[in-house]
Design a protein around this motif. Structure first.
Motif, PDB file in Angstrom:
ATOM      1  N   LEU A   1      39.765 -14.977  72.889  1.00 57.76           N
ATOM      2  CA  LEU A   1      39.241 -16.323  72.667  1.00 57.76           C
ATOM      3  C   LEU A   1      40.108 -17.091  71.676  1.00 57.76           C
ATOM      4  O   LEU A   1      40.445 -18.265  71.898  1.00 57.76           O
ATOM      5  N   VAL A   2      40.471 -16.412  70.595  1.00 57.82           N
ATOM      6  CA  VAL A   2      41.268 -17.071  69.552  1.00 57.82           C
ATOM      7  C   VAL A   2      42.668 -17.398  70.059  1.00 57.82           C
ATOM      8  O   VAL A   2      43.203 -18.489  69.796  1.00 57.82           O
ATOM      9  N   ASP A   3      43.288 -16.474  70.779  1.00 58.61           N
ATOM     10  CA  ASP A   3      44.618 -16.734  71.318  1.00 58.61           C
ATOM     11  C   ASP A   3      44.605 -17.920  72.271  1.00 58.61           C
ATOM     12  O   ASP A   3      45.556 -18.708  72.333  1.00 58.61           O
ATOM     13  N   ALA A   4      43.518 -18.050  73.028  1.00 62.74           N
ATOM     14  CA  ALA A   4      43.437 -19.130  74.012  1.00 62.74           C
ATOM     15  C   ALA A   4      43.134 -20.479  73.380  1.00 62.74           C
ATOM     16  O   ALA A   4      43.634 -21.513  73.851  1.00 62.74           O
ATOM     17  N   THR A   5      42.317 -20.489  72.322  1.00 59.01           N
ATOM     18  CA  THR A   5      41.819 -21.759  71.779  1.00 59.01           C
ATOM     19  C   THR A   5      42.410 -22.142  70.430  1.00 59.01           C
ATOM     20  O   THR A   5      42.338 -23.307  70.041  1.00 59.01           O
ATOM     21  N   GLY A   6      42.954 -21.182  69.707  1.00 59.03           N
ATOM     22  CA  GLY A   6      43.467 -21.471  68.371  1.00 59.03           C
ATOM     23  C   GLY A   6      42.402 -21.614  67.316  1.00 59.03           C
ATOM     24  O   GLY A   6      42.706 -21.989  66.174  1.00 59.03           O
ATOM     25  N   ILE A   7      41.137 -21.312  67.630  1.00 62.39           N
ATOM     26  CA  ILE A   7      40.068 -21.404  66.629  1.00 62.39           C
ATOM     27  C   ILE A   7      40.266 -20.294  65.598  1.00 62.39           C
ATOM     28  O   ILE A   7      40.396 -19.123  65.961  1.00 62.39           O
ATOM     29  N   PRO A   8      40.286 -20.611  64.297  1.00 64.16           N
ATOM     30  CA  PRO A   8      40.519 -19.583  63.272  1.00 64.16           C
ATOM     31  C   PRO A   8      39.274 -18.744  63.024  1.00 64.16           C
ATOM     32  O   PRO A   8      38.152 -19.142  63.345  1.00 64.16           O
ATOM     33  N   VAL A   9      39.500 -17.576  62.428  1.00 66.64           N
ATOM     34  CA  VAL A   9      38.434 -16.611  62.182  1.00 66.64           C
ATOM     35  C   VAL A   9      38.388 -16.237  60.712  1.00 66.64           C
ATOM     36  O   VAL A   9      39.404 -15.827  60.124  1.00 66.64           O
ATOM     37  N   ALA A  10      37.215 -16.367  60.121  1.00 71.35           N
ATOM     38  CA  ALA A  10      36.927 -15.818  58.796  1.00 71.35           C
ATOM     39  C   ALA A  10      35.881 -14.734  58.987  1.00 71.35           C
ATOM     40  O   ALA A  10      35.063 -14.806  59.899  1.00 71.35           O
ATOM     41  N   SER A  11      35.903 -13.712  58.133  1.00 71.26           N
ATOM     42  CA  SER A  11      35.040 -12.556  58.377  1.00 71.26           C
ATOM     43  C   SER A  11      34.120 -12.276  57.203  1.00 71.26           C
ATOM     44  O   SER A  11      34.471 -12.482  56.036  1.00 71.26           O
ATOM     45  N   THR A  12      32.933 -11.786  57.540  1.00 71.96           N
ATOM     46  CA  THR A  12      32.016 -11.268  56.528  1.00 71.96           C
ATOM     47  C   THR A  12      32.505  -9.888  56.096  1.00 71.96           C
ATOM     48  O   THR A  12      33.469  -9.344  56.647  1.00 71.96           O
ATOM     49  N   GLN A  13      31.808  -9.288  55.124  1.00 75.28           N
ATOM     50  CA  GLN A  13      32.178  -7.930  54.733  1.00 75.28           C
ATOM     51  C   GLN A  13      32.076  -6.975  55.920  1.00 75.28           C
ATOM     52  O   GLN A  13      32.950  -6.127  56.131  1.00 75.28           O
ATOM     53  N   ALA A  14      31.006  -7.089  56.718  1.00 75.52           N
ATOM     54  CA  ALA A  14      30.821  -6.192  57.851  1.00 75.52           C
ATOM     55  C   ALA A  14      31.766  -6.508  58.996  1.00 75.52           C
ATOM     56  O   ALA A  14      32.053  -5.643  59.827  1.00 75.52           O
ATOM     57  N   GLY A  15      32.275  -7.743  59.055  1.00 78.80           N
ATOM     58  CA  GLY A  15      33.117  -8.155  60.172  1.00 78.80           C
ATOM     59  C   GLY A  15      34.599  -8.089  59.923  1.00 78.80           C
ATOM     60  O   GLY A  15      35.393  -8.299  60.850  1.00 78.80           O
ATOM     61  N   LYS A  16      35.003  -7.802  58.688  1.00 77.27           N
ATOM     62  CA  LYS A  16      36.440  -7.774  58.382  1.00 77.27           C
ATOM     63  C   LYS A  16      37.133  -6.729  59.249  1.00 77.27           C
ATOM     64  O   LYS A  16      36.609  -5.647  59.481  1.00 77.27           O
ATOM     65  N   GLY A  17      38.304  -7.070  59.750  1.00 73.26           N
ATOM     66  CA  GLY A  17      39.009  -6.212  60.680  1.00 73.26           C
ATOM     67  C   GLY A  17      38.754  -6.590  62.130  1.00 73.26           C
ATOM     68  O   GLY A  17      39.311  -5.976  63.037  1.00 73.26           O
ATOM     69  N   SER A  18      37.918  -7.613  62.365  1.00 70.69           N
ATOM     70  CA  SER A  18      37.690  -8.069  63.734  1.00 70.69           C
ATOM     71  C   SER A  18      38.998  -8.553  64.357  1.00 70.69           C
ATOM     72  O   SER A  18      39.219  -8.413  65.562  1.00 70.69           O
ATOM     73  N   LEU A  19      39.850  -9.152  63.549  1.00 72.92           N
ATOM     74  CA  LEU A  19      41.243  -9.404  63.903  1.00 72.92           C
ATOM     75  C   LEU A  19      42.120  -8.641  62.927  1.00 72.92           C
ATOM     76  O   LEU A  19      41.745  -8.443  61.759  1.00 72.92           O
ATOM     77  N   ARG A  20      43.282  -8.207  63.359  1.00 68.07           N
ATOM     78  CA  ARG A  20      44.242  -7.620  62.411  1.00 68.07           C
ATOM     79  C   ARG A  20      44.600  -8.653  61.350  1.00 68.07           C
ATOM     80  O   ARG A  20      44.658  -9.860  61.618  1.00 68.07           O
ATOM     81  N   HIS A  21      44.898  -8.149  60.169  1.00 64.85           N
ATOM     82  CA  HIS A  21      45.175  -9.057  59.049  1.00 64.85           C
ATOM     83  C   HIS A  21      46.375  -9.958  59.314  1.00 64.85           C
ATOM     84  O   HIS A  21      46.460 -11.067  58.772  1.00 64.85           O
TER      85      HIS A  21
END
Length: 625
Positions: free
Chosen positions: A255-275
């Motif tokens: 989704l992110v590669d297609a749309t360019g929408i950035p991602v911020a993560s919660t403590q539980a969600g960190k690592g959803s994308l590689r750093h």
């Protein structure tokens, strides 16, 4: 229908039943109850204990614990590592053994992680009444200490007759395997019922496969979400733990590669994308990065994926400040999806993200928005480098330099575990997560004492993985006992033990809210009665060694680097002990507020000033309606 029966005790029947329960998702099947932790007393030794012995390791693997709360932590971490598709059971005696489960149960339920609790209970017959460790209630004879587990369990039953086990055991499995309902499940087992025989129908012991569903989004909800995203000028995705539980990391990346929408993560969600993904902005909220929090303040649409929106994520309601900000929440539970008056996508995270990617075909955020957050990410990476940098190998390391040294050692599949203290803030801001399971922060309950037993649970779930428990001295003193279990089981967990002589995190918080670090240092009493004397001569490294760990003491940055490399190469439980430099500030400050109420009236100047700052910050709080 067969009328064949098998005569077993209630405990024997339960163990046999648990041994043939499976989950299945995406065509992959695994045991739902992979093993049982236990400490035996008079409330379970002749019931569940005898049943485990009779069943044998091949039917139900048994793990010996040292503390009941720690056993739950280990089981919870095991379940998290395996994406909630496999759980463990925990059996205890009655009385304190049972009440020690409460903290672990709360942690499991708060974090939406499955664990099966099997505490012993008073005699259902009330024949010996009161018995040892029984709580007597003058007007409610059916109350026991196990009732403390009711509010922290997603399902609770007391099995007062053998045949009552059949519907309750099935209900327990349903809840454990349900991604929208899961948490701690308690079956309280009166000790006489545990040992009572019954003729069980053979169908009770047939293999059962609990399908873990991936519900798709409602078409109308999907259409609404797509319209909102296409209309947004500055959208932001907030990735929570649900991304990991669903194994939706690749779907998020698509989704992110297609749309360019950035991602911020919660403590539980960190690592959803590689750093190092260009759209990964790191942590969000009170312990977030500058780029994430700056973007959150100006985002006109926030897309929450598998997040509960805790106060750390929302900066206690002060973070999302755009006048027209709206929310789209994708979550498998309607309860969480409706938070912040959001448009909802009540569905599985992976299924929902795939649907969004397909429906948003051809859509991409404005190039200026993309360039702006990429510049912010580059600026924050320089902050990380500065915090990690340790140019003098002979210097005493700071806490962030410890993280930098560890960053240089870990592999992509290593797991780093933490839960409490000042480390969660530094990790959320600074850690470079290389894989979806690497960052294991328990921050729903932020329970001191979680890390060491959690490392054991993760190591059991992933035997070939290098596991690191990052522990401060305050947390270590809460619960070091499961080191013995790691040694007994030959689990090569690595413990990084940071000594800073007190509750450093709460000390820092205390200073900002007018508490002046009261009661947070591990020091002798001074002449004025305060704990401001010399540091206590507690040798935590010697303690870890006495429990059977190999211990490497590191006094300098250079020694720390060598010790971490040696620990990772070892096949034994290993502790790297380091006293950190607390005088040199290297941790980035908070980028967003956290609401901890300050005294409205006080005579001490520090509290008066803190209240003035509190009133200034709380004025920015919003209710998103």
């Amino acid at each position: 229908m067969s009328t064949r029966t098998r005569r077993l005790t209630t405990a024997q029947a339960l163990v046999r039943f648990l041994s043939v329960q499976y989950t299945e998702r995406d065509g992959v099947r695994q045991r739902l109850i992979a093993g049982t932790w236990g400490i035996f007393g008079h409330g379970n030794v002749a019931g569940v204990g005898q049943a485990l012995l009779e069943a044998g390791e091949a039917v139900m693997p048994f793990h010996q614990g040292r503390n009941e709360q720690a056993m739950v932590h280990a089981a919870v971490a095991h379940a998290r590592q395996l994406d909630r598709l496999s759980a463990q059971a925990v059996t205890t005696s009655i009385g304190p053994g049972a009440t020690n489960l409460v903290t672990g149960a709360a942690l499991a339920t708060v974090n939406r992680l499955p664990v099966l609790l099997l505490p012993g209970d008073y005699f259902a017959s009330h024949a010996p009444d009161p018995l040892l460790q029984q709580l007597e209630h003058p007007t409610e004879a059916d109350v026991s200490v196990n009732d403390t587990l009711r509010p922290v369990s997603r399902y609770f039953d007391r099995i007062n007759r053998p045949e009552a086990l059949i519907p309750s055991a099935l209900a327990a499995m349903r809840v454990l395997a349900d991604p929208a309902e899961t948490g701690a499940v308690t079956l309280a087992l009166p000790q006489d019922v545990q040992a009572e025989a019954y003729d069980w129908p053979e169908e009770f012991f047939a293999e059962r496969v609990w399908h873990v569903r991936r519900p798709a989004p409602d078409p109308a909800e999907l259409a609404e979400a797509v319209r909102a995203i296409r209309a947004a000028e500055r959208p932001l995705i907030v990735a929570g733990g649900g991304v990991h539980h669903s194994r939706a990391e690749e779907a998020l990346k698509a989704l992110v590669d297609a749309t360019g929408i950035p991602v911020a993560s919660t403590q539980a969600g960190k690592g959803s994308l590689r750093h190092d993904h260009p759209a990964d902005l790191g942590g969000i909220g009170h312990t977030g990065t500058a780029v994430s929090d700056d973007l959150a303040r100006t985002a006109d649409l926030v897309i929450g994926v598998g997040t509960r929106y805790t106060d750390f994520t929302t900066a206690s309601g002060t973070l999302f400040q755009h006048p027209g900000v709206r929310f789209v929440n994708l979550n498998i539970t309607a309860f969480d999806a409706h938070k912040l008056s959001a448009r909802t996508l009540v569905c599985d995270a992976r299924t929902g993200l795939d649907a969004l990617t397909a429906a948003l075909d051809g859509h991409r955020v404005d190039a200026a928005h993309e360039a702006g957050y990429r510049d912010g990410k580059a600026r924050w990476e320089r902050v990380v480098e500065a915090a990690y940098r340790a140019d003098d190998p002979a210097a005493v390391p700071t806490q962030t330099q410890v993280l930098g040294a560890l960053d240089a050692v870990v592999g992509d599949t290593d797991v780093v575990i933490n839960a409490a203290g000042s480390l969660p803030g530094d990790l959320h801001k600074l850690w470079r997560a290389r894989g979806p399971r690497q960052y294991h922060l328990e921050y729903g309950f932020s329970c001191m004492g979680y890390e060491i037993p959690a490392a054991i649970g993760v190591q059991q779930a992933a035997p070939a993985t290098a596991v690191w428990a990052l522990v401060g001295d305050g947390t270590y003193l809460m619960m070091p006992t499961e080191i013995v279990t790691a040694v007994q089981e030959g689990l090569p967990v690595n413990l990084v033990l940071l000594q800073n002589h007190g509750y450093a995190s709460i000390g820092g918080l205390s200073e900002t809210v007018g508490g002046e670090r009261f009661g947070t240092a591990y020091r002798y009493r001074a002449a004025d009665g305060t704990f401001s004397g010399a540091p206590l001569p507690v040798d935590l490294a010697a303690n870890a060694a006495s429990l059977g760990m190999d211990v490497l003491r590191a006094k300098t940055v250079g020694e720390l680097r060598e010790a971490l490399a040696a620990a990772r190469a070892s096949d034994r439980p290993t502790c790297v002990y380091v006293e950190t430099d607390t005088a040199t500030p290297t941790s980035p400050g908070a980028e967003a507020w956290w609401d901890v109420p300050v005294a409205q009236t006080a005579s001490r100047e520090a509290a008066v000033r803190a209240r003035e700052e509190y009133d200034r910050q709380v004025a920015d709080r919003r209710r998103h309606l």
